[in-house]
Enzyme design. Structure first.
Site, short mmCIF file in Angstrom:
data_model
loop_
_atom_site.label_atom_id
_atom_site.label_comp_id
_atom_site.label_asym_id
_atom_site.label_seq_id
_atom_site.Cartn_x
_atom_site.Cartn_y
_atom_site.Cartn_z
NE ARG A 88 -2.90 1.12 1.38
CZ ARG A 88 -1.59 1.35 1.36
NH1 ARG A 88 -0.75 0.38 1.05
NH2 ARG A 88 -1.12 2.55 1.63
NE ARG A 134 4.91 -0.46 5.27
CZ ARG A 134 4.83 0.60 4.46
NH1 ARG A 134 4.92 0.43 3.16
NH2 ARG A 134 4.61 1.80 4.96
CG HIS A 183 1.99 -1.79 -3.35
ND1 HIS A 183 3.11 -2.25 -2.72
CD2 HIS A 183 2.16 -0.44 -3.47
CE1 HIS A 183 3.94 -1.24 -2.46
NE2 HIS A 183 3.40 -0.15 -2.91
CD GLU A 196 4.31 -1.18 -6.25
OE1 GLU A 196 3.59 -0.22 -6.59
OE2 GLU A 196 5.29 -1.05 -5.50
CG ASP A 228 8.58 5.02 -6.01
OD1 ASP A 228 8.10 5.79 -5.14
OD2 ASP A 228 7.90 4.26 -6.72
#
Ligand code: TA6
Length: 300
Positions: free
Chosen positions: A101, A76, A170, A272, A213
């Site tokens: 990832r 994270r 990201h 991103e 978002d």
């Protein structure tokens, strides 16, 4: 998960004072790159840039103090790679943001000059990846540390069939206080709000005042994160994608994430470069596609 022998990595790929490998959290193998312009750290697990700090600067990337460091779970913070899908998988049954990832990558090469230190990683299809996605591929990541941080993610279709992918870098950028930062470069950009499903147009500088978002389609592939408290501008320049997703979980989502501190939303923002679903990449057998991102920090 079997991690490579650190001593062998250092013997084969290390360079005193420039490139060294060590065991990080939970035994994850980490490559530490250094040169006169700064330092960065890359986890071979996930092909994941964990840290980037230009000389004379505070850290550029944010890592949650509550991040998990275990196989099968994404780290994270830093720069997670979203591949071969961005967001939920097409069948909604696979890991969010793909599997690149959460798998161990192969270390392909390291090299350095007086100005640049570079590390290259590779992820190939395997029995494990084919459980998630039925295609033959090669995915390579190049991390170049110089006067700025250059990331290059190249997909090669090694299958006999065409495949379509969505993807993103990201990155979680460290900020002093989210309420004080602005993002320049999105002015007049169409914006799809993933929280409301609405499409709007950005007017002027972007401020973050609630859960955010949004997928922007800016006219240029560059944006600047201004942090007046740190006295820094972070410029993102990217190629191979036409969307820029901006994310901050804010209070409620932060509290709902076990690998993220309740107040950590105040110290990060994700910007991103992405090929989202409406900007997906289809590769015929033998074709390649490259997504690149340059991150440059300047004191203001
Ligand atoms: O990039 C925005 C987003 O897709 C959000 O919807 C949220 O899911 C965020 O990514 C977090 O992704 P992660 O897998 O890092 O928790």
């Amino acid at each position: 998960m079997n991690f490579p022998d650190i001593a062998i990595l250092n013997q084969r790929f290390g360079a005193p004072g420039r490139i060294a490998f060590r065991t990080g959290e939970a035994g994850l193998p980490i490559g530490a790159l250094v040169n006169p312009y700064g330092s960065c750290e890359v986890s071979l697990y996930g092909g994941h840039v964990l840290a980037y700090r230009p000389t004379g600067h505070l850290p550029v990337l944010f890592i949650s103090k509550q991040s998990a460091y275990e196989p099968g779970k994404p780290i994270r913070g830093g720069v997670p790679l979203c591949w071969p899908w961005f967001g939920p998988s097409p069948d909604k049954a696979q890991p969010l943001h793909g599997f690149a990832r959460i798998l161990q990558w192969e270390l392909q090469a390291t090299e350095y000059t007086s100005d640049v230190t570079e590390l290259r990683l590779l992820l190939r299809d395997s029995e494990l990846t084919r459980r998630y996605w039925p295609y033959a591929f090669e995915l390579s990541l190049r991390v170049r540390l110089g006067q700025h941080l250059d990331l290059t993610l190249t997909t090669a279709n090694r299958d006999t069939r065409a495949f379509t992918l969505t993807q993103a870098f990201h990155p979680y950028f460290h900020v002093r206080q989210i309420m004080d930062v602005t993002v320049r470069g999105l002015d007049n950009a169409p914006c799809f709000d993933l929280l409301t499903g609405q499409t709007t147009t950005q007017e002027g500088l972007l401020n973050i005042r609630s859960e955010t978002d949004r997928a922007y389609t800016p006219a240029t592939r560059e944006c600047v994160l201004h942090d007046p408290d740190i006295g820094r501008a972070i410029t993102l320049t990217y190629t191979g994608a036409s969307r820029l997703v901006v994310w901050n979980p804010w209070i409620n989502k932060s509290r709902a994430m076990p690998d993220f501190g309740d107040d950590e939303y105040t110290r990060m923002i994700c910007l991103e470069p992405a090929n989202t679903a409406d900007d997906a990449v289809t590769l015929a057998p033998g074709e390649t596609h490259t997504l690149s991102l340059a991150v440059q920090a300047t004191l203001t």
